[in-house]
Scaffold this motif. Sequence first.
Motif, mmCIF file in Angstrom:
data_model
loop_
_atom_site.group_PDB
_atom_site.id
_atom_site.type_symbol
_atom_site.label_atom_id
_atom_site.label_comp_id
_atom_site.label_asym_id
_atom_site.label_seq_id
_atom_site.Cartn_x
_atom_site.Cartn_y
_atom_site.Cartn_z
ATOM 1 N N LEU A 18 0.822 -1.206 0.000
ATOM 2 C CA LEU A 18 0.000 0.000 0.000
ATOM 3 C C LEU A 18 0.859 1.259 0.000
ATOM 4 O O LEU A 18 0.478 2.276 -0.587
ATOM 5 C CB LEU A 18 -0.941 -0.004 1.206
ATOM 6 C CG LEU A 18 -2.062 -1.036 1.155
ATOM 7 C CD1 LEU A 18 -2.774 -1.108 2.499
ATOM 8 C CD2 LEU A 18 -3.027 -0.736 0.028
ATOM 9 N N MET A 19 2.020 1.205 0.638
ATOM 10 C CA MET A 19 2.929 2.355 0.608
ATOM 11 C C MET A 19 3.337 2.653 -0.835
ATOM 12 O O MET A 19 3.398 3.809 -1.234
ATOM 13 C CB MET A 19 4.145 2.110 1.489
ATOM 14 C CG MET A 19 3.754 2.088 2.938
ATOM 15 S SD MET A 19 5.024 2.399 4.143
ATOM 16 C CE MET A 19 5.995 3.689 3.529
ATOM 17 N N LYS A 20 3.590 1.608 -1.605
ATOM 18 C CA LYS A 20 3.920 1.794 -3.020
ATOM 19 C C LYS A 20 2.710 2.321 -3.777
ATOM 20 O O LYS A 20 2.823 3.244 -4.572
ATOM 21 C CB LYS A 20 4.404 0.487 -3.635
ATOM 22 C CG LYS A 20 5.747 0.042 -3.123
ATOM 23 C CD LYS A 20 6.153 -1.294 -3.714
ATOM 24 C CE LYS A 20 7.441 -1.778 -3.065
ATOM 25 N NZ LYS A 20 7.775 -3.141 -3.485
ATOM 26 N N LYS A 21 1.542 1.733 -3.524
ATOM 27 C CA LYS A 21 0.313 2.141 -4.214
ATOM 28 C C LYS A 21 0.028 3.617 -3.996
ATOM 29 O O LYS A 21 -0.345 4.332 -4.918
ATOM 30 C CB LYS A 21 -0.863 1.303 -3.709
ATOM 31 C CG LYS A 21 -2.205 1.721 -4.279
ATOM 32 C CD LYS A 21 -3.337 0.886 -3.732
ATOM 33 C CE LYS A 21 -4.671 1.382 -4.271
ATOM 34 N NZ LYS A 21 -5.784 0.562 -3.775
ATOM 35 N N TYR A 22 0.191 4.091 -2.764
ATOM 36 C CA TYR A 22 -0.099 5.481 -2.430
ATOM 37 C C TYR A 22 1.141 6.387 -2.535
ATOM 38 O O TYR A 22 1.132 7.506 -2.060
ATOM 39 C CB TYR A 22 -0.724 5.572 -1.034
ATOM 40 C CG TYR A 22 -2.143 5.059 -1.006
ATOM 41 C CD1 TYR A 22 -3.188 5.825 -1.490
ATOM 42 C CD2 TYR A 22 -2.436 3.799 -0.518
ATOM 43 C CE1 TYR A 22 -4.490 5.362 -1.475
ATOM 44 C CE2 TYR A 22 -3.735 3.309 -0.501
ATOM 45 C CZ TYR A 22 -4.762 4.098 -0.986
ATOM 46 O OH TYR A 22 -6.044 3.616 -0.963
ATOM 47 N N ASN A 23 2.207 5.863 -3.144
ATOM 48 C CA ASN A 23 3.428 6.621 -3.391
ATOM 49 C C ASN A 23 4.006 7.208 -2.095
ATOM 50 O O ASN A 23 4.348 8.379 -2.028
ATOM 51 C CB ASN A 23 3.189 7.721 -4.422
ATOM 52 C CG ASN A 23 4.478 8.237 -5.004
ATOM 53 O OD1 ASN A 23 5.476 7.514 -5.072
ATOM 54 N ND2 ASN A 23 4.497 9.482 -5.425
ATOM 55 N N LEU A 24 4.114 6.367 -1.077
ATOM 56 C CA LEU A 24 4.628 6.793 0.225
ATOM 57 C C LEU A 24 5.986 6.173 0.546
ATOM 58 O O LEU A 24 6.367 6.089 1.692
ATOM 59 C CB LEU A 24 3.634 6.415 1.326
ATOM 60 C CG LEU A 24 2.273 7.096 1.242
ATOM 61 C CD1 LEU A 24 1.336 6.508 2.268
ATOM 62 C CD2 LEU A 24 2.397 8.591 1.411
ATOM 63 N N ILE A 25 6.705 5.763 -0.477
ATOM 64 C CA ILE A 25 8.007 5.165 -0.278
ATOM 65 C C ILE A 25 8.993 6.274 0.091
ATOM 66 O O ILE A 25 9.098 7.269 -0.620
ATOM 67 C CB ILE A 25 8.482 4.419 -1.555
ATOM 68 C CG1 ILE A 25 7.438 3.376 -1.959
ATOM 69 C CG2 ILE A 25 9.854 3.803 -1.356
ATOM 70 C CD1 ILE A 25 7.160 2.324 -0.918
ATOM 71 N N PRO A 26 9.743 6.108 1.199
ATOM 72 C CA PRO A 26 10.720 7.137 1.592
ATOM 73 C C PRO A 26 11.710 7.410 0.452
ATOM 74 O O PRO A 26 12.181 6.500 -0.204
ATOM 75 C CB PRO A 26 11.440 6.516 2.784
ATOM 76 C CG PRO A 26 10.492 5.483 3.307
ATOM 77 C CD PRO A 26 9.727 4.985 2.117
ATOM 78 N N GLY A 27 11.949 8.685 0.228
ATOM 79 C CA GLY A 27 12.922 9.082 -0.788
ATOM 80 C C GLY A 27 12.358 9.083 -2.206
ATOM 81 O O GLY A 27 13.083 9.333 -3.156
#
Length: 81
Positions: A70-79
Amino acid sequence: MDKQIKELTLLLLYLTSWEEDEFPDGMRRSWKGYPFDALDALSEEDWLRGSKRSKSVYLTDTGIKEAEALMKKYNLIPGSH
């Protein structure tokens, strides 16, 4: 339950979680200050577990993997910004 509410609740649980060194494999715990129907839905998916009497829950391996997806889906990957 709305799919986005379930996803975002899992994300918030993951983002506010900490590792418990006292338990095997560095278990990730989070405070369960979210609506019980959302927590129950996540439990039904086996993404988190915890007793009704406890003030915190722990994320299962499946829940952690789903939260990371979900972090990838919502573009919440650090950096990534």
